[in-house]
Design an enzyme around this catalytic site. Structure first.
Site, PDB file in Angstrom:
ATOM      1  N   GLN A 138       0.813  -1.211   0.000  1.00  0.00           N
ATOM      2  CA  GLN A 138       0.000   0.000   0.000  1.00  0.00           C
ATOM      3  C   GLN A 138       0.856   1.274   0.000  1.00  0.00           C
ATOM      4  O   GLN A 138       2.037   1.263   0.329  1.00  0.00           O
ATOM      5  CB  GLN A 138      -0.941   0.004   1.204  1.00  0.00           C
ATOM      6  CG  GLN A 138      -2.080  -0.988   1.108  1.00  0.00           C
ATOM      7  CD  GLN A 138      -1.757  -2.322   1.710  1.00  0.00           C
ATOM      8  OE1 GLN A 138      -0.603  -2.672   1.911  1.00  0.00           O
ATOM      9  NE2 GLN A 138      -2.795  -3.099   1.997  1.00  0.00           N
ATOM     10  N   GLN A 163      -2.193  -9.504  -3.409  1.00  0.00           N
ATOM     11  CA  GLN A 163      -3.518  -9.855  -2.910  1.00  0.00           C
ATOM     12  C   GLN A 163      -4.615  -9.050  -3.580  1.00  0.00           C
ATOM     13  O   GLN A 163      -5.696  -9.577  -3.864  1.00  0.00           O
ATOM     14  CB  GLN A 163      -3.545  -9.643  -1.387  1.00  0.00           C
ATOM     15  CG  GLN A 163      -2.595 -10.559  -0.637  1.00  0.00           C
ATOM     16  CD  GLN A 163      -2.403 -10.144   0.814  1.00  0.00           C
ATOM     17  OE1 GLN A 163      -2.941  -9.135   1.267  1.00  0.00           O
ATOM     18  NE2 GLN A 163      -1.630 -10.920   1.540  1.00  0.00           N
ATOM     19  N   TRP A 211      -4.542   4.331   7.294  1.00  0.00           N
ATOM     20  CA  TRP A 211      -3.932   3.232   8.055  1.00  0.00           C
ATOM     21  C   TRP A 211      -3.796   3.582   9.526  1.00  0.00           C
ATOM     22  O   TRP A 211      -3.135   4.560   9.870  1.00  0.00           O
ATOM     23  CB  TRP A 211      -2.557   2.927   7.465  1.00  0.00           C
ATOM     24  CG  TRP A 211      -1.806   1.769   8.042  1.00  0.00           C
ATOM     25  CD1 TRP A 211      -2.153   0.459   8.015  1.00  0.00           C
ATOM     26  CD2 TRP A 211      -0.512   1.819   8.696  1.00  0.00           C
ATOM     27  NE1 TRP A 211      -1.171  -0.324   8.603  1.00  0.00           N
ATOM     28  CE2 TRP A 211      -0.152   0.494   9.021  1.00  0.00           C
ATOM     29  CE3 TRP A 211       0.369   2.861   9.014  1.00  0.00           C
ATOM     30  CZ2 TRP A 211       1.040   0.187   9.669  1.00  0.00           C
ATOM     31  CZ3 TRP A 211       1.562   2.558   9.653  1.00  0.00           C
ATOM     32  CH2 TRP A 211       1.888   1.223   9.977  1.00  0.00           C
ATOM     33  N   ARG A 212      -4.462   2.797  10.361  1.00  0.00           N
ATOM     34  CA  ARG A 212      -4.111   2.783  11.779  1.00  0.00           C
ATOM     35  C   ARG A 212      -3.069   1.687  11.935  1.00  0.00           C
ATOM     36  O   ARG A 212      -3.321   0.527  11.647  1.00  0.00           O
ATOM     37  CB  ARG A 212      -5.346   2.504  12.649  1.00  0.00           C
ATOM     38  CG  ARG A 212      -5.011   2.377  14.123  1.00  0.00           C
ATOM     39  CD  ARG A 212      -6.244   2.131  14.999  1.00  0.00           C
ATOM     40  NE  ARG A 212      -5.796   1.693  16.315  1.00  0.00           N
ATOM     41  CZ  ARG A 212      -5.669   0.422  16.680  1.00  0.00           C
ATOM     42  NH1 ARG A 212      -5.991  -0.560  15.838  1.00  0.00           N
ATOM     43  NH2 ARG A 212      -5.216   0.117  17.878  1.00  0.00           N
ATOM     44  N   GLU A 222      -7.520   0.570   6.766  1.00  0.00           N
ATOM     45  CA  GLU A 222      -7.171  -0.591   7.578  1.00  0.00           C
ATOM     46  C   GLU A 222      -7.066  -0.290   9.072  1.00  0.00           C
ATOM     47  O   GLU A 222      -6.580   0.764   9.473  1.00  0.00           O
ATOM     48  CB  GLU A 222      -5.813  -1.145   7.124  1.00  0.00           C
ATOM     49  CG  GLU A 222      -5.810  -1.652   5.691  1.00  0.00           C
ATOM     50  CD  GLU A 222      -4.563  -2.440   5.383  1.00  0.00           C
ATOM     51  OE1 GLU A 222      -4.675  -3.657   5.160  1.00  0.00           O
ATOM     52  OE2 GLU A 222      -3.458  -1.843   5.387  1.00  0.00           O
ATOM     53  N   HIS A 223      -7.550  -1.256   9.879  1.00  0.00           N
ATOM     54  CA  HIS A 223      -7.240  -1.415  11.300  1.00  0.00           C
ATOM     55  C   HIS A 223      -7.917  -0.425  12.242  1.00  0.00           C
ATOM     56  O   HIS A 223      -7.491  -0.307  13.404  1.00  0.00           O
ATOM     57  CB  HIS A 223      -5.723  -1.356  11.546  1.00  0.00           C
ATOM     58  CG  HIS A 223      -4.931  -2.303  10.720  1.00  0.00           C
ATOM     59  ND1 HIS A 223      -5.209  -3.648  10.654  1.00  0.00           N
ATOM     60  CD2 HIS A 223      -3.883  -2.094   9.887  1.00  0.00           C
ATOM     61  CE1 HIS A 223      -4.355  -4.231   9.835  1.00  0.00           C
ATOM     62  NE2 HIS A 223      -3.546  -3.316   9.341  1.00  0.00           N
ATOM     63  N   GLU A 234      -8.346  -4.359   6.079  1.00  0.00           N
ATOM     64  CA  GLU A 234      -8.086  -5.328   7.139  1.00  0.00           C
ATOM     65  C   GLU A 234      -8.715  -4.793   8.411  1.00  0.00           C
ATOM     66  O   GLU A 234      -8.499  -3.623   8.781  1.00  0.00           O
ATOM     67  CB  GLU A 234      -6.584  -5.528   7.363  1.00  0.00           C
ATOM     68  CG  GLU A 234      -5.941  -6.434   6.350  1.00  0.00           C
ATOM     69  CD  GLU A 234      -4.474  -6.711   6.666  1.00  0.00           C
ATOM     70  OE1 GLU A 234      -3.903  -7.607   6.039  1.00  0.00           O
ATOM     71  OE2 GLU A 234      -3.904  -6.032   7.553  1.00  0.00           O
ATOM     72  N   TYR A 247      -6.158  -5.754  14.064  1.00  0.00           N
ATOM     73  CA  TYR A 247      -5.544  -6.968  14.589  1.00  0.00           C
ATOM     74  C   TYR A 247      -5.689  -7.091  16.105  1.00  0.00           C
ATOM     75  O   TYR A 247      -5.582  -8.188  16.647  1.00  0.00           O
ATOM     76  CB  TYR A 247      -4.030  -6.958  14.310  1.00  0.00           C
ATOM     77  CG  TYR A 247      -3.602  -7.110  12.878  1.00  0.00           C
ATOM     78  CD1 TYR A 247      -4.520  -7.286  11.837  1.00  0.00           C
ATOM     79  CD2 TYR A 247      -2.251  -7.094  12.556  1.00  0.00           C
ATOM     80  CE1 TYR A 247      -4.102  -7.426  10.539  1.00  0.00           C
ATOM     81  CE2 TYR A 247      -1.812  -7.240  11.248  1.00  0.00           C
ATOM     82  CZ  TYR A 247      -2.738  -7.402  10.240  1.00  0.00           C
ATOM     83  OH  TYR A 247      -2.303  -7.550   8.949  1.00  0.00           O
TER      84      TYR A 247
END
Length: 622
Positions: A173, A219, A451-452, A495-496, A517, A520
């Protein structure tokens, strides 16, 4: 002795000359006196400009040293742009072989990509993280680099074996390839020359002419408004929009291609160039609708040209009040490479203002500031800027328009965000409520990574306790919140975040490729509840929305902190005929569970099918 009339004429002439001089110094419109007036502007110490007369060995040594500094500098503070004036670089017997590391931009300074030719290769390889650089070779964190506006004639002379088989661009990314003309060999988006597993998680190409291209282990990927000789391989989610030669998607999900014949709304990223008189200019491409193919096939990309003198060229040392003063005077803004501490908002208020970052210029919030605040006015373009959260929570990192104020929009001239990236954590502790908030109508988001951080250098311990620390410390509730109507996103990566990663409340929204995503690091299921619902969907369309379209979307789960955590749906949308999802999927990355793809439909993505997506061709099914 002069007569009184002569003296009066002389005074008028001198006064007029002073006025013209003052106007010229303010507007930058005075004609240049000669070649000396056309030297490069002061872009600061982090911009290197090459000339065709520069010896190949000197360019090679400069770029080799840059890569050595940046190849492992994932969370570093150095930023740099390497720019090539029009001409040819490298020869058949002495090709130029470039490797691109973190926070590095390599771009041509031609009016068209064909004005700068590199004979050689421009590459990014896997990073091998174990065995002294021999094992666990991946591109999963090959972020933050740019390649644009040049022709690459692939020449592998001097490379042996596998390395000579293709030009490798193994990235993930926050990496863009734009305005490229690549020939003479194949392009591989994975690095198959190292030990495994060779994973990659990209990416984005736009406005480019490509040779035979191997997707390999990527991906997901978006290729927009380009030409491709051929395309092979796919993993989970490969999207093509307005691309000549794109593969057919009739067999979805085997292979998992999503192909749009045209791109609904597009505007190419502004670019710096040197004209035939040696003057530095910025070209701002025009908006295209239902477009197909490259913008430069018939000559210069349609649009407008802005002289560099109409830009305030900012350095990281410039105070925000100075930047805002220049913007208020009508200047555009060019952010040179570096990290800018932003304790009050940079305010973009005037229609058609261009904010162009080069070399991954980065704005970091200080004292909870909103680093970039864009009014809801037509035609503003923000491109090539990374925005970081700071230690004190910001309400938002980039706001476009006012949620409850007056926004003036123009469907023919949308606000455009190109290659704008966001980080919450990673290089340091970061906190924000929302990263990107779009309140204005008619906005185009053309490639963003919100993005985190799932990893970084903040000093957390490894393992479960460290993940718990991250959940409590690096806080970001929402990634992208879209309240405006008629907003289009081409390449939306989010994400995240700790609640909805993306919330789309506006009407008539369109997304072409979505990648997400889930976080996590929720410590317990109780930390990952939306009221009575287990978890927060990765993509949420507001309950009152009646018209929305998504082409090619994926939500991934990897609850490494607590593998027992469940998320009910990857996507949540209102059930109404005007809301359509095409080619969407969920996938398990070895921990946690997504019970359904969308609205209770679709099988569970759980640990019984790690790496095997659950696909829906369309939702609703009719």
């Amino acid at each position: 002795m002069q007569s009184p009339d002569a003296r009066r004429r002389l005074r008028r002439t001198l006064a007029l000359g002073l006025v013209l001089t003052a106007v010229a110094s303010t507007t930058g419109t005075a004609a240049a006196a000669g070649p000396a007036r056309h030297g490069a502007p002061d872009f600061g110490p982090n911009v290197t400009i090459f000339d065709p007369d520069t010896p190949v060995a000197e360019i090679q040594a400069t770029l080799d040293a840059a890569h050595a500094r940046q190849v492992d500098a994932e969370m570093g503070t150095a930023r740099h742009a390497y720019l090539f004036k029009p001409g040819s670089y490298g020869t058949d017997t002495q090709p130029l072989h470039v490797k691109v590391g973190y926070y590095t931009e390599v771009s041509g300074l031609g009016a068209a990509p064909t004005d700068v030719t590199v004979n050689g290769k421009i590459e990014a390889y896997n990073r091998c993280l174990e065995g002294g650089g021999t094992a666990n070779c991946i591109a999963l964190v090959n972020f933050w680099r740019t390649l644009s506006n040049l022709s690459l004639s692939i020449n592998a002379a001097g490379q042996d074996g596998c390395r000579s088989s293709a030009n490798f661009w193994a990235v993930s990314q926050a990496v863009s390839m734009r305005r490229l003309d690549i020939s003479g060999g194949g392009l591989s988006l994975m690095d198959y020359c190292t030990a495994g597993p060779q994973y990659a998680s990209g990416g984005f190409i736009a406005d480019s002419r490509l040779p035979a291209t191997t997707n390999g282990s990527q991906q997901q990927w978006l290729t927009r408004n380009s030409e491709v000789e051929s395309w092979s391989n796919a993993v989970w989610n490969q999207v093509f929009a307005g691309t000549v030669g794109a593969p057919d998607d009739a067999g979805f999900p085997d292979p998992p291609y999503t192909t749009l014949d045209t791109t609904p709304v597009s505007r190419e990223k502004p670019y710096l160039f040197v004209d035939d008189r040696g003057r530095y200019q910025v070209r701002v491409p025009a908006v295209r609708r239902d477009s197909r193919g490259i913008s430069w096939g018939d000559g210069m990309t349609p649009g407008r040209t802005i002289g560099i003198r109409d830009f305030f060229i900012a350095k990281p040392s410039d105070p925000v009040h100075v930047i805002n003063s220049q913007l208020a005077r009508g200047k555009h803004l060019l952010l040179t490479p570096g990290v800018y501490d932003i304790a009050r908002s940079i305010e973009v208020r005037r229609p058609d203002t261009v904010v162009l970052g080069i070399g991954h210029a980065t704005l970091t919030a200080v004292h909870g500031a909103v680093p970039l605040d864009v009014a809801g006015v037509p035609g503003v373009v923000v491109a090539g800027v990374t925005i970081d959260a700071g230690l004190t929570e910001s309400p938002v990192l980039l706001r476009v328009g006012r949620e409850h104020g007056r926004n003036v929009s123009d469907p023919r001239n949308p606000v455009t965000l190109s290659d704008v990236y966001f980080r919450v954590g990673g290089p340091h502790v970061g906190r924000t409520h929302t990263a990107l908030e779009v309140n204005a109508d008619h906005v185009l988001i053309d490639h963003t990574w919100v993005w985190r951080g799932d990893h970084g250098v903040e000093g957390f311990t490894e393992g479960v306790n460290g993940d718990t620390d991250r959940w409590r410390t690096n806080t970001g509730r929402y990634g992208a919140v879209i309240n405006g109507d008629h907003v289009t996103a081409t390449g939306l990566f989010v994400e995240h975040f700790q609640r909805y990663n993306t919330v789309w409340n506006g009407e008539h929204g369109t997304t072409v490729l979505y990648q997400n995503e889930l976080p996590y690091d929720p410590p317990t299921q109780a930390d990952w509840m939306n009221g009575d619902v287990q978890g927060w969907a990765g993509y949420k369309v507001g309950d009152r929305v009646r018209h929305h379209t998504l082409h090619g979307g994926g939500v991934y789960v990897f609850n490494q902190n607590n593998p027992s955590i469940r998320t009910e749906n990857g996507f949540e949308v209102p059930v109404t005929p005007g809301v359509r999802l095409r080619h969407v999927m969920t996938v398990n990355l070895s921990a946690g569970t997504i019970d359904h793809v969308v609205n209770g439909v679709g099988e569970a993505a759980d640990v019984t099918r790690v790496g095997a997506p659950v696909y829906l061709t369309r939702y609703p099914s009719r």
